[in-house]
Motif scaffolding. Structure first.
Motif, PDB file in Angstrom:
ATOM      1  N   ARG A  59       0.826  -1.202   0.000  1.00  0.00           N
ATOM      2  CA  ARG A  59       0.000   0.000   0.000  1.00  0.00           C
ATOM      3  C   ARG A  59       0.853   1.241   0.000  1.00  0.00           C
ATOM      4  O   ARG A  59       1.937   1.246   0.586  1.00  0.00           O
ATOM      5  N   THR A 104       0.290   5.325   0.975  1.00  0.00           N
ATOM      6  CA  THR A 104      -0.624   6.367   1.450  1.00  0.00           C
ATOM      7  C   THR A 104       0.080   7.707   1.318  1.00  0.00           C
ATOM      8  O   THR A 104       1.223   7.874   1.760  1.00  0.00           O
ATOM      9  N   ASN A 110       3.898   7.028   2.532  1.00  0.00           N
ATOM     10  CA  ASN A 110       3.975   5.957   3.524  1.00  0.00           C
ATOM     11  C   ASN A 110       3.720   4.646   2.775  1.00  0.00           C
ATOM     12  O   ASN A 110       2.594   4.354   2.394  1.00  0.00           O
ATOM     13  N   THR A 144       3.695   0.601   2.719  1.00  0.00           N
ATOM     14  CA  THR A 144       3.695  -0.532   3.651  1.00  0.00           C
ATOM     15  C   THR A 144       3.493  -1.853   2.914  1.00  0.00           C
ATOM     16  O   THR A 144       2.974  -1.895   1.802  1.00  0.00           O
ATOM     17  N   PHE A 187       9.084   5.402   4.702  1.00  0.00           N
ATOM     18  CA  PHE A 187       8.498   6.734   4.581  1.00  0.00           C
ATOM     19  C   PHE A 187       9.366   7.586   3.663  1.00  0.00           C
ATOM     20  O   PHE A 187      10.578   7.403   3.609  1.00  0.00           O
ATOM     21  N   TRP A 212      -2.423  -7.476  10.564  1.00  0.00           N
ATOM     22  CA  TRP A 212      -1.049  -7.722  10.990  1.00  0.00           C
ATOM     23  C   TRP A 212      -0.988  -7.795  12.506  1.00  0.00           C
ATOM     24  O   TRP A 212      -1.864  -7.290  13.208  1.00  0.00           O
ATOM     25  N   ASN A 219       3.718  -3.925  13.946  1.00  0.00           N
ATOM     26  CA  ASN A 219       4.103  -2.941  12.939  1.00  0.00           C
ATOM     27  C   ASN A 219       5.497  -2.436  13.313  1.00  0.00           C
ATOM     28  O   ASN A 219       5.682  -1.870  14.384  1.00  0.00           O
ATOM     29  N   GLN A 250       7.298  -0.417  11.345  1.00  0.00           N
ATOM     30  CA  GLN A 250       7.659   0.783  10.585  1.00  0.00           C
ATOM     31  C   GLN A 250       8.250   1.811  11.523  1.00  0.00           C
ATOM     32  O   GLN A 250       7.765   2.001  12.625  1.00  0.00           O
TER      33      GLN A 250
HETATM   34  C1  LIG Z   1       1.355   4.070   7.386  1.00  0.00           C
HETATM   35  O1  LIG Z   1       0.352   3.273   6.772  1.00  0.00           O
HETATM   36  C2  LIG Z   1      -0.093   2.177   7.556  1.00  0.00           C
HETATM   37  C3  LIG Z   1      -1.198   1.440   6.789  1.00  0.00           C
HETATM   38  O2  LIG Z   1      -0.975   1.244   5.460  1.00  0.00           O
HETATM   39  C4  LIG Z   1      -0.637   2.648   8.880  1.00  0.00           C
HETATM   40  O3  LIG Z   1      -0.998   1.550   9.676  1.00  0.00           O
HETATM   41  C5  LIG Z   1       0.395   3.494   9.602  1.00  0.00           C
HETATM   42  O4  LIG Z   1      -0.166   4.007  10.780  1.00  0.00           O
HETATM   43  C6  LIG Z   1       0.846   4.633   8.706  1.00  0.00           C
HETATM   44  N1  LIG Z   1       1.899   5.380   9.390  1.00  0.00           N
HETATM   45  C7  LIG Z   1       1.865   6.689   9.553  1.00  0.00           C
HETATM   46  C8  LIG Z   1       2.989   7.314  10.322  1.00  0.00           C
HETATM   47  O5  LIG Z   1       0.969   7.384   9.092  1.00  0.00           O
END
Ligand SMILES: *[C@@H]1O[C@H](CO)[C@@H](O)[C@H](O)[C@H]1NC(C)=O
Length: 212
Positions: A62, A64, A76, A78, A93, A201, A204, A206
């Motif tokens: 994905r 965003t 963003n 993922t 990011f 999931w 996370n 990230q």
């Molecule tokens: C990035 O995208 C994921 C879902 O695709 C989301 O869960 C996550 O919170 C987002 N991170 C930020 C920092 O916006």
């Protein structure tokens, strides 16, 4: 500098990447009224060329795009990887910037890596307007191509994005694909399709390095 360029080429010629000798990059259209506001929000990657920076077994890929400033959006990206029964969301990011004034749909996308050195190297290989929005209706699909030539080596990326992950099952997708093959030289047989059947999931991992 030369040494970096050379090792970069070696890295790019790994089997997963779509590359060829001496091929010309297709001329990307200019969408003078490209509206980055309408492009924002969540997109599902439904198909892409294999590349070195996305895992083959990644699911639910994905992207965003959210507010940053007038000429750019935050990115963003993922994916979900399942390892030993644990579903991990990870990704990167970055930012997509309208850097070329008269080509608003030729975006420059860079990612925020964990070290200044890694950023410097990756930006060395990022040309202005590397992320070419070939066509989008904002509500259903977007097609992005990236093509870079390093001396005689041409490296190509392609992403088909859709608001609805089931878009590939529609007639509109079929038409879009036929157009992409005919007009933009997309090689349909090289595409891999992303699995969006389960996007839950457990963890996370990230980490947002912010703007660097
Ligand atoms: C990035 O995208 C994921 C879902 O695709 C989301 O869960 C996550 O919170 C987002 N991170 C930020 C920092 O916006």
């Amino acid at each position: 500098m030369k040494l970096f360029a050379f090792s970069g080429i070696l890295a790019f010629t790994e089997a997963k990447q779509i590359w060829s000798w001496g091929k010309k990059c297709v001329e990307a259209p200019v969408i003078a009224d490209f509206d980055i506001e309408r492009y924002k929000g969540q997109w599902n990657e439904v198909a892409r060329y294999p590349n070195n920076f996305q895992d083959e077994e990644g699911q639910c890929n994905r992207a965003t795009y959210t507010d940053r400033d007038e000429i750019s959006v935050k990115v963003n990206n993922t994916q979900i990887i399942e390892r030993d029964g644990v579903r991990e969301a990870n990704g990167a990011f970055g930012q997509a910037i309208q850097e070329i004034e008269d080509k608003p749909n030729w975006l420059t996308v860079t990612f925020n890596l964990e070290s200044g050195f890694a950023n410097w190297i990756s930006r060395l290989f990022t040309s202005k307007g590397n992320y070419k929005m070939m066509g989008t209706d904002y509500d259903n699909y977007a097609v992005v191509l990236s093509c870079q030539r390093y001396w005689f080596i041409t490296v190509e990326q392609a992403w088909f994005l859709a608001r609805d992950p089931n878009f590939p099952q529609t007639d509109q997708f079929r038409e879009l694909m036929d157009d992409a093959v005919e007009n933009w030289g997309v090689q349909e047989d090289l595409l891999v399709y992303s699995d969006h059947s389960d996007c839950s999931w457990d963890i996370n991992t990230q980490f947002d390095w912010g703007d660097v």
